[in-house]
Design an enzyme around this catalytic site. Structure first.
Site, PDB file in Angstrom:
ATOM      1  N   ASP A 212      -7.874   2.423   2.425  1.00 45.26           N
ATOM      2  CA  ASP A 212      -6.626   1.962   3.024  1.00 45.26           C
ATOM      3  C   ASP A 212      -6.794   0.472   3.319  1.00 45.26           C
ATOM      4  O   ASP A 212      -7.433   0.087   4.290  1.00 45.26           O
ATOM      5  CB  ASP A 212      -6.372   2.762   4.311  1.00 45.26           C
ATOM      6  CG  ASP A 212      -5.100   2.336   5.015  1.00 45.26           C
ATOM      7  OD1 ASP A 212      -4.509   1.305   4.624  1.00 45.26           O
ATOM      8  OD2 ASP A 212      -4.695   3.028   5.973  1.00 45.26           O
ATOM      9  N   THR A 238      -0.196  -1.366   3.394  1.00 43.18           N
ATOM     10  CA  THR A 238       1.113  -1.839   3.831  1.00 43.18           C
ATOM     11  C   THR A 238       1.423  -3.062   2.976  1.00 43.18           C
ATOM     12  O   THR A 238       0.534  -3.611   2.327  1.00 43.18           O
ATOM     13  CB  THR A 238       1.098  -2.290   5.311  1.00 43.18           C
ATOM     14  OG1 THR A 238       0.119  -3.319   5.453  1.00 43.18           O
ATOM     15  CG2 THR A 238       0.770  -1.126   6.238  1.00 43.18           C
ATOM     16  N   LYS A 241       1.702  -6.993   6.027  1.00 45.21           N
ATOM     17  CA  LYS A 241       0.692  -7.616   6.898  1.00 45.21           C
ATOM     18  C   LYS A 241       0.210  -8.899   6.209  1.00 45.21           C
ATOM     19  O   LYS A 241       1.018  -9.792   6.016  1.00 45.21           O
ATOM     20  CB  LYS A 241      -0.413  -6.616   7.199  1.00 45.21           C
ATOM     21  CG  LYS A 241       0.126  -5.440   8.043  1.00 45.21           C
ATOM     22  CD  LYS A 241      -0.906  -4.406   8.421  1.00 45.21           C
ATOM     23  CE  LYS A 241      -0.263  -3.304   9.259  1.00 45.21           C
ATOM     24  NZ  LYS A 241      -1.172  -2.163   9.502  1.00 45.21           N
TER      25      LYS A 241
END
Ligand SMILES: *Cc1c(COP(=O)(O)O)cnc(C)c1O
Length: 430
Positions: A212, A238, A241
């Site tokens: 991740d 994500t 970020k």
């Protein structure tokens, strides 16, 4: 036309009005938030400022479109344009990370992880992730999260001596519990992760490896951080970020078989219609990240973090693991006898936004904590340089050293705040 409008809309002309014209209350909040972003130094490690182009794409008419399915295989008509947008986002992500297969539909980083679990696991299976206090994420098997409730979650931590990942413990846990998946990556880990070592362990114990990279994916894209793609079975991230794109999640892999399972897990397994406007925002941000300027940005993010970390240490403040390889600086406040939550508040009063954070072997609850997490990606986007981060590091140190009995001297906060506002004025946003 006017006649038709009268029938369609209860108020003449409302459809054409801006938020400012039509909804002054909401509009005042939007303006207030813009001022807040302008007048504080944003040091929350997970945040960033997106460009106008990303903002515009994410605020575009694509919000109106339903596009369940994938490009070329939709359950709705009229998808020929959004297909192009999704393909653009996918192609750019493939290039950025050198990945064969990409799904850009996850609504968030948490949902990307959920989709992986749904694709590859059954309830009750054993998962191995980094614990929260070591810097892991809620979705890696923490008790209050679905991942900790629906799976048999076991967690690894860090070495006591150097605060680096405890690979011996990981091996021990693999030997004993035979997890179906190992999760590498976290939210407050400031060092490079040895993906090769993780791969070796995953092979040895025949488990899947999920990396991740939510926090550091922008640094991978910018070429200043090792890329997990060659080592992991699946990579999640994500996109908002360090990657500084539309707000959401993404899943990448080189394994076609796993990719098919991932696609069905994202849709129809977990989500409904993709947020096509957000996917446009992702495409816009990925386009920026492919440029040489983004490489320079990423280098600056890291050199700024090092400057900040060194400044704090020179002022006698403990940094977990004694420094940083990425955008994160994790401050350990235990030797100052200050809690994370009071420090977070004192810094906010002084114009610096950050978050309280657990530190390795923290004995206080997550609502209190013994540390704060700082990050340089947002302020670097504003244009702040190493010298600014040395100044900010000293101002943060002033606040931390201005504490007595867990209360900060308000005079120090006032002085720091005025200096922070001066820096903010030098670097306007939007
Ligand atoms: C931020 C983060 C997430 C969750 O992302 P959201 O978009 O907030 O759901 C997942 N994993 C890690 C490691 C993160 O840092």
């Amino acid at each position: 036309m006017n006649e038709q409008k009268k029938i369609l809309f209860y108020e003449e002309g409302f459809f054409e009005k801006s938020v400012k014209e039509y909804d002054p209350i909401l509009s005042s909040f939007l303006e207030e938030e813009k001022r807040r972003q302008q007048n504080q130094i944003e040091m929350i490690a997970s945040e960033n400022f997106v460009s106008r182009s990303v903002l515009e794409a994410q605020g575009s008419v694509l919000t109106n479109k339903y596009a369940e399915g994938y490009p070329g295989k939709r359950y709705y008509g009229g998808c020929e344009v959004v297909d192009k947008v999704e393909d653009l986002a996918i192609n750019r992500a493939q290039k950025l990370f050198n990945a064969k297969f990409v799904n850009v539909q996850p609504h968030s980083g948490a949902q990307a992880n959920q989709a992986v679990f749904l694709a590859l696991l059954n309830p009750g299976d054993t998962i191995l992730g980094m614990s929260l206090d070591a810097g892991g994420h809620l979705t890696h098997g923490a008790k209050p999260n679905l991942s900790g409730k629906w799976f048999n979650s076991i967690q690894y931590g860090l070495n006591k001596n150097d605060s680096l990942i405890n690979f011996e413990q990981i091996e021990d846990l693999c030997r004993t519990y035979k997890p179906k998946i190992i999760i590498a990556g976290g939210s407050a880990y400031s060092r490079f992760i040895d993906f090769k070592k993780f791969r070796k362990i995953a092979d040895k114990y025949d488990t899947l490896l999920l990396v991740d990279m939510a926090h550091f994916s922008g640094l991978v894209a910018g070429g200043v951080h090792p890329n997990p793609i060659p080592y992991a079975d699946i990579v999640t991230t994500t996109t908002h970020k360090t990657l500084r794109s539309g707000r959401g999640g993404m899943i990448l892999t080189n394994n076609e078989n796993l990719f098919k399972k991932i696609n069905s897990a994202v849709f129809p397994g977990l989500q409904g219609g993709p947020l096509m406007h957000v996917i446009a925002g992702k495409a816009a941000g990925f386009g920026e990240a492919l440029k040489d300027e983004f490489k320079v940005y990423s280098q600056n993010v890291v050199s700024n973090a090092k400057a900040l970390s060194n400044t704090l240490m020179e002022r006698g403040i403990d940094i977990v693991s004694g420094g940083t390889d990425n955008h994160i600086v994790l401050v350990d406040l235990r030797n100052k006898c200050i809690t994370g939550n009071t420090c977070e508040k004192a810094l906010e009063e002084s114009g610096v936004t950050c978050n309280k954070n657990g530190v390795p072997f923290d004995e206080t609850p997550p609502s209190v904590t013994s540390g704060i997490r700082l990050g340089t990606s947002a302020a670097t986007t504003r244009g702040l340089k190493e010298n600014d981060f040395i100044i900010i590091g000293n101002l943060i140190s002033d606040v931390i050293c201005g504490f007595k009995n867990n209360i900060c001297d308000p005079n120090i906060q006032t002085v720091v705040k005025s200096k922070i506002i001066d820096i903010c004025k030098k670097y306007p946003i939007y």
